[in-house]
Design a protein around this motif. Structure first.
Motif, PDB file in Angstrom:
ATOM      1  N   GLY A 154     -40.400 -44.224  21.449  1.00 33.34           N
ATOM      2  CA  GLY A 154     -40.868 -45.245  20.519  1.00 33.34           C
ATOM      3  C   GLY A 154     -39.820 -46.262  20.120  1.00 33.34           C
ATOM      4  N   VAL A 155     -40.100 -46.955  19.046  1.00 31.50           N
ATOM      5  CA  VAL A 155     -39.282 -48.090  18.630  1.00 31.50           C
ATOM      6  C   VAL A 155     -37.920 -47.706  18.060  1.00 31.50           C
ATOM      7  CG1 VAL A 155     -41.268 -49.590  18.241  1.00 31.50           C
ATOM      8  CG2 VAL A 155     -40.433 -48.159  16.389  1.00 31.50           C
ATOM      9  N   GLN A 156     -37.762 -46.500  17.593  1.00 29.80           N
ATOM     10  CA  GLN A 156     -36.498 -46.054  17.004  1.00 29.80           C
ATOM     11  C   GLN A 156     -35.888 -44.899  17.801  1.00 29.80           C
ATOM     12  OE1 GLN A 156     -34.962 -47.407  14.157  1.00 29.80           O
ATOM     13  NE2 GLN A 156     -36.483 -49.010  14.349  1.00 29.80           N
ATOM     14  N   ASP A 157     -36.072 -44.933  19.118  1.00 25.10           N
ATOM     15  CA  ASP A 157     -35.580 -43.866  19.988  1.00 25.10           C
ATOM     16  C   ASP A 157     -34.107 -43.573  19.723  1.00 25.10           C
ATOM     17  OD1 ASP A 157     -35.718 -41.983  22.076  1.00 25.10           O
ATOM     18  OD2 ASP A 157     -34.956 -43.452  23.510  1.00 25.10           O
ATOM     19  N   ARG A 158     -33.813 -42.295  19.531  1.00 25.23           N
ATOM     20  CA  ARG A 158     -32.468 -41.758  19.318  1.00 25.23           C
ATOM     21  C   ARG A 158     -31.862 -42.069  17.947  1.00 25.23           C
ATOM     22  NH1 ARG A 158     -29.864 -43.460  24.909  1.00 25.23           N
ATOM     23  NH2 ARG A 158     -31.859 -43.494  25.940  1.00 25.23           N
ATOM     24  N   TRP A 159     -32.610 -42.675  17.063  1.00 20.78           N
ATOM     25  CA  TRP A 159     -32.081 -42.901  15.714  1.00 20.78           C
ATOM     26  C   TRP A 159     -32.094 -41.585  14.960  1.00 20.78           C
ATOM     27  CZ3 TRP A 159     -31.942 -47.809  12.638  1.00 20.78           C
ATOM     28  CH2 TRP A 159     -31.732 -48.909  13.459  1.00 20.78           C
ATOM     29  N   GLU A 160     -31.157 -41.454  14.038  1.00 19.30           N
ATOM     30  CA  GLU A 160     -31.072 -40.254  13.213  1.00 19.30           C
ATOM     31  C   GLU A 160     -31.235 -40.628  11.749  1.00 19.30           C
ATOM     32  OE1 GLU A 160     -27.408 -38.278  14.165  1.00 19.30           O
ATOM     33  OE2 GLU A 160     -28.195 -37.561  16.080  1.00 19.30           O
ATOM     34  N   TYR A 161     -31.921 -39.769  11.016  1.00 23.25           N
ATOM     35  CA  TYR A 161     -32.179 -39.967   9.588  1.00 23.25           C
ATOM     36  C   TYR A 161     -32.030 -38.636   8.871  1.00 23.25           C
ATOM     37  CZ  TYR A 161     -34.630 -44.381  10.587  1.00 23.25           C
ATOM     38  OH  TYR A 161     -34.954 -45.647  10.971  1.00 23.25           O
ATOM     39  N   TYR A 162     -31.697 -38.709   7.609  1.00 27.69           N
ATOM     40  CA  TYR A 162     -31.906 -37.521   6.782  1.00 27.69           C
ATOM     41  C   TYR A 162     -33.416 -37.333   6.704  1.00 27.69           C
ATOM     42  CZ  TYR A 162     -27.068 -37.624   5.218  1.00 27.69           C
ATOM     43  OH  TYR A 162     -25.698 -37.604   5.164  1.00 27.69           O
ATOM     44  N   GLU A 163     -33.874 -36.114   6.792  1.00 30.36           N
ATOM     45  CA  GLU A 163     -35.311 -35.862   6.821  1.00 30.36           C
ATOM     46  C   GLU A 163     -36.013 -36.467   5.612  1.00 30.36           C
ATOM     47  OE1 GLU A 163     -38.177 -32.305   8.138  1.00 30.36           O
ATOM     48  OE2 GLU A 163     -36.727 -31.768   6.583  1.00 30.36           O
ATOM     49  N   GLN A 164     -35.456 -36.314   4.420  1.00 33.10           N
ATOM     50  CA  GLN A 164     -36.110 -36.845   3.226  1.00 33.10           C
ATOM     51  C   GLN A 164     -36.188 -38.369   3.262  1.00 33.10           C
ATOM     52  OE1 GLN A 164     -37.803 -35.041   0.893  1.00 33.10           O
ATOM     53  NE2 GLN A 164     -38.545 -37.086   0.449  1.00 33.10           N
ATOM     54  N   ASP A 165     -35.155 -39.021   3.789  1.00 31.94           N
ATOM     55  CA  ASP A 165     -35.193 -40.481   3.914  1.00 31.94           C
ATOM     56  C   ASP A 165     -36.313 -40.919   4.849  1.00 31.94           C
ATOM     57  OD1 ASP A 165     -33.032 -40.597   2.210  1.00 31.94           O
ATOM     58  OD2 ASP A 165     -31.572 -41.084   3.777  1.00 31.94           O
ATOM     59  N   PHE A 166     -36.496 -40.197   5.950  1.00 32.07           N
ATOM     60  CA  PHE A 166     -37.559 -40.567   6.888  1.00 32.07           C
ATOM     61  C   PHE A 166     -38.934 -40.306   6.282  1.00 32.07           C
ATOM     62  CE2 PHE A 166     -40.254 -40.076  10.697  1.00 32.07           C
ATOM     63  CZ  PHE A 166     -40.096 -41.368  11.172  1.00 32.07           C
ATOM     64  N   LEU A 167     -39.088 -39.218   5.554  1.00 30.88           N
ATOM     65  CA  LEU A 167     -40.360 -38.955   4.873  1.00 30.88           C
ATOM     66  C   LEU A 167     -40.653 -40.066   3.861  1.00 30.88           C
ATOM     67  CD1 LEU A 167     -40.060 -35.099   4.360  1.00 30.88           C
ATOM     68  CD2 LEU A 167     -41.543 -36.301   5.975  1.00 30.88           C
ATOM     69  N   ASP A 168     -39.612 -40.596   3.226  1.00 31.99           N
ATOM     70  CA  ASP A 168     -39.790 -41.726   2.316  1.00 31.99           C
ATOM     71  C   ASP A 168     -40.236 -42.982   3.069  1.00 31.99           C
ATOM     72  OD1 ASP A 168     -39.095 -40.146   0.153  1.00 31.99           O
ATOM     73  OD2 ASP A 168     -37.028 -40.896   0.037  1.00 31.99           O
ATOM     74  N   CYS A 169     -39.747 -43.174   4.299  1.00 33.21           N
ATOM     75  CA  CYS A 169     -40.194 -44.307   5.128  1.00 33.21           C
ATOM     76  C   CYS A 169     -41.679 -44.193   5.442  1.00 33.21           C
ATOM     77  CB  CYS A 169     -39.411 -44.361   6.440  1.00 33.21           C
ATOM     78  SG  CYS A 169     -37.707 -44.874   6.304  1.00 33.21           S
ATOM     79  N   ILE A 170     -42.123 -42.987   5.751  1.00 29.44           N
ATOM     80  CA  ILE A 170     -43.540 -42.759   6.029  1.00 29.44           C
ATOM     81  C   ILE A 170     -44.368 -43.058   4.789  1.00 29.44           C
ATOM     82  CG2 ILE A 170     -45.265 -40.970   6.543  1.00 29.44           C
ATOM     83  CD1 ILE A 170     -43.090 -39.677   8.359  1.00 29.44           C
ATOM     84  N   LEU A 171     -43.941 -42.551   3.645  1.00 30.18           N
ATOM     85  CA  LEU A 171     -44.669 -42.776   2.401  1.00 30.18           C
ATOM     86  C   LEU A 171     -44.702 -44.261   2.047  1.00 30.18           C
ATOM     87  CD1 LEU A 171     -46.237 -41.429   0.135  1.00 30.18           C
ATOM     88  CD2 LEU A 171     -44.063 -41.062  -1.049  1.00 30.18           C
ATOM     89  N   ALA A 172     -43.606 -44.973   2.287  1.00 27.50           N
ATOM     90  CA  ALA A 172     -43.574 -46.414   2.018  1.00 27.50           C
ATOM     91  C   ALA A 172     -44.590 -47.155   2.889  1.00 27.50           C
ATOM     92  CB  ALA A 172     -42.171 -46.958   2.252  1.00 27.50           C
ATOM     93  N   ALA A 173     -44.680 -46.791   4.159  1.00 22.55           N
ATOM     94  CA  ALA A 173     -45.664 -47.432   5.043  1.00 22.55           C
ATOM     95  C   ALA A 173     -47.083 -47.162   4.548  1.00 22.55           C
ATOM     96  CB  ALA A 173     -45.491 -46.929   6.476  1.00 22.55           C
TER      97      ALA A 173
END
Length: 91
Positions: free
Chosen positions: A15-34
């Motif tokens: 996908g669009v962010q292939d190989r990017w790394e995030y703290y899990e909670q930060d990524f869950l916040d990205c999902i919630l923001a969307a």
């Protein structure tokens, strides 16, 4: 901030962010923001919706443009502060 405070580090595969790394909670916040923005597709600001949470492990995989996190799966109390328009999309 220590990694233990924001959960494990996850990696996105494909996908669009292939190989990017995030703290899990930060990524869950990205999902919630969307979701709060009313996104239902995985293009533009809705890209986090297209990554599928692993059953085990820390690699989230791109689901080929499918929304893996429909807003109906979100606790309405999390969306309440964002107004009636977002809540209407959740039902």
């Amino acid at each position: 901030m220590a990694a233990g405070n924001r959960g494990p580090v996850i990696r996105l595969q494909g996908g669009v962010q292939d190989r990017w790394e995030y703290y899990e909670q930060d990524f869950l916040d990205c999902i919630l923001a969307a979701q709060r923005m009313g996104r239902t597709t995985t293009d533009g600001p809705g890209w986090p919706l297209g990554y599928e949470r692993p059953i085990s492990g820390l690699i989230w995989t791109w689901a080929g443009g499918r929304n893996c996190h429909p807003i109906a799966d979100v606790d309405p109390e999390l969306l309440e502060p964002y107004g009636d328009a977002v809540l209407a999309n959740a039902s």
